[in-house]
Design an enzyme around this catalytic site. Sequence first.
Site, mmCIF file in Angstrom:
data_model
loop_
_atom_site.group_PDB
_atom_site.id
_atom_site.type_symbol
_atom_site.label_atom_id
_atom_site.label_comp_id
_atom_site.label_asym_id
_atom_site.label_seq_id
_atom_site.Cartn_x
_atom_site.Cartn_y
_atom_site.Cartn_z
ATOM 1 C CG HIS A 203 -0.228 0.210 2.516
ATOM 2 N ND1 HIS A 203 0.001 1.446 3.057
ATOM 3 C CD2 HIS A 203 0.335 -0.674 3.363
ATOM 4 C CE1 HIS A 203 0.653 1.310 4.203
ATOM 5 N NE2 HIS A 203 0.881 0.032 4.409
HETATM 6 N N1 UDP Z 1 -2.827 -5.525 9.224
HETATM 7 C C1 UDP Z 1 -4.096 -6.012 9.470
HETATM 8 N N2 UDP Z 1 -4.873 -6.412 8.416
HETATM 9 C C2 UDP Z 1 -4.441 -6.370 7.126
HETATM 10 C C3 UDP Z 1 -3.128 -5.876 6.878
HETATM 11 C C4 UDP Z 1 -2.359 -5.458 7.952
HETATM 12 O O1 UDP Z 1 -4.515 -6.076 10.641
HETATM 13 O O2 UDP Z 1 -5.188 -6.745 6.219
HETATM 14 C C5 UDP Z 1 -2.011 -5.050 10.349
HETATM 15 C C6 UDP Z 1 -0.669 -5.702 10.487
HETATM 16 O O3 UDP Z 1 -0.738 -6.822 11.330
HETATM 17 C C7 UDP Z 1 0.174 -4.593 11.094
HETATM 18 C C8 UDP Z 1 -0.462 -3.351 10.600
HETATM 19 O O4 UDP Z 1 -1.750 -3.681 10.130
HETATM 20 O O5 UDP Z 1 0.092 -4.611 12.498
HETATM 21 C C9 UDP Z 1 0.362 -2.741 9.492
HETATM 22 O O6 UDP Z 1 -0.306 -1.698 8.960
HETATM 23 P P1 UDP Z 1 0.044 -1.063 7.551
HETATM 24 O O7 UDP Z 1 0.734 -2.055 6.693
HETATM 25 O O8 UDP Z 1 -1.212 -0.439 7.063
HETATM 26 O O9 UDP Z 1 0.975 0.148 7.948
HETATM 27 P P2 UDP Z 1 2.550 0.358 8.082
HETATM 28 O O10 UDP Z 1 3.024 -0.530 9.183
HETATM 29 O O11 UDP Z 1 3.160 0.061 6.777
HETATM 30 O O12 UDP Z 1 2.655 1.796 8.440
#
Ligand code: UDP
Length: 355
Positions: A203
């Site tokens: 994403h």
């Molecule tokens: N996550 C979730 N469902 C999903 C995809 C990710 O619960 O379908 C959780 C994952 O376990 C992690 C968090 O969302 O804890 C990561 O979020 P994201 O990838 O949106 O953000 P980033 O960490 O890249 O800022």
Amino acid sequence: MRVLTVIGNRPQFIKASAVSSRLRADGEEITVHTGQHYDAELSQVFFDELQLPPPERLLGIGGGTNTSQTARMLAALEPLLAEVAPSVVLVYGDTNSTLAGALAAVQAGIPVAHVEAGMRSFDRAMPEEVNRVVTDHLSRLLLCPSAAAVENLRRESVAGEVELVGDVMVDVAKLLQPAARARTEVLAPYDVAPGAYLLATAHRAGNVDDPARLRELVALLLALETPTVLPLHPRTRARLVEADLLGALEQAAHVRLAPPLGYLDFTALLCNARAVVTDSGGVQKEAYLAGVPCVTMRPSTEWVETVEAGWNVLVDLDADAARAALAITPPAARPELYGDGRAGERVVAAVRALA
Ligand code: UDP
């Protein structure tokens, strides 16, 4: 002590769940949900599953460019801070909500505590990196997940007080991964077996907003061959539709598309995967904690320790490199890189001391 917490997106809800209830056990917390993530799949499900207290204030600010979104948040936060008059503003991570919360607080003369301070990918083309750097320089209390983060802040000579507390996401993962691993029934709708599939997420703006990069990303996923569960972030789905690329993924026999999942189902899929393929920050870390190898579709990462430990390989969008990385057997050792799972307690103690 009255703490005003500003959160707005999926990983921030997860992080705050390690802190909020503790904070409220012996003090007042008012949570502001900026609305950066507003779909139920990216927001409400986390409040429900992780027993995060419902937000007292909803700003309803989503969409638009990073600049306009941050500006609208600043405008909404200014009167709110004047009304609530908190002793501390608490922010998490590296989003527009983080930056807006920190800047509005500092302008109002209220000290800022930043959880997940000091993380750096050293890639200023990432909006998250800019948000991190600015927020750290605005913060009075910088709560770091790792020793490398502490070192980054020393090099940048930040003005605030730096403390190594560990990673609050580790608290949540350590608590919930063991039960999630046992929930293999979550795999059934995707027709995959434990240890025999990949879990993919994507994403990042740098991967999905540019149609040429998005095509490379899709080509990488199509080249994987192994059954791949792909919960699609709404932003990614929208960009795939615009670029006419969703059909290719829908038609690929090995790709199992899913909606964005709640934390418990996602964690069940993560713990049972053979490997994870992602551009997420949080997922790289959670894969490491679960002992699942990770292939990261980015040229850099702020979670460098997972790479140094041999459990994470950066491949950017190179499909051959991704396939080669998936063939690597990770080392037996998996040291505790981001704390002992008690970061939330330390965050609360440090915020109390600041207030
Ligand atoms: N996550 C979730 N469902 C999903 C995809 C990710 O619960 O379908 C959780 C994952 O376990 C992690 C968090 O969302 O804890 C990561 O979020 P994201 O990838 O949106 O953000 P980033 O960490 O890249 O800022």
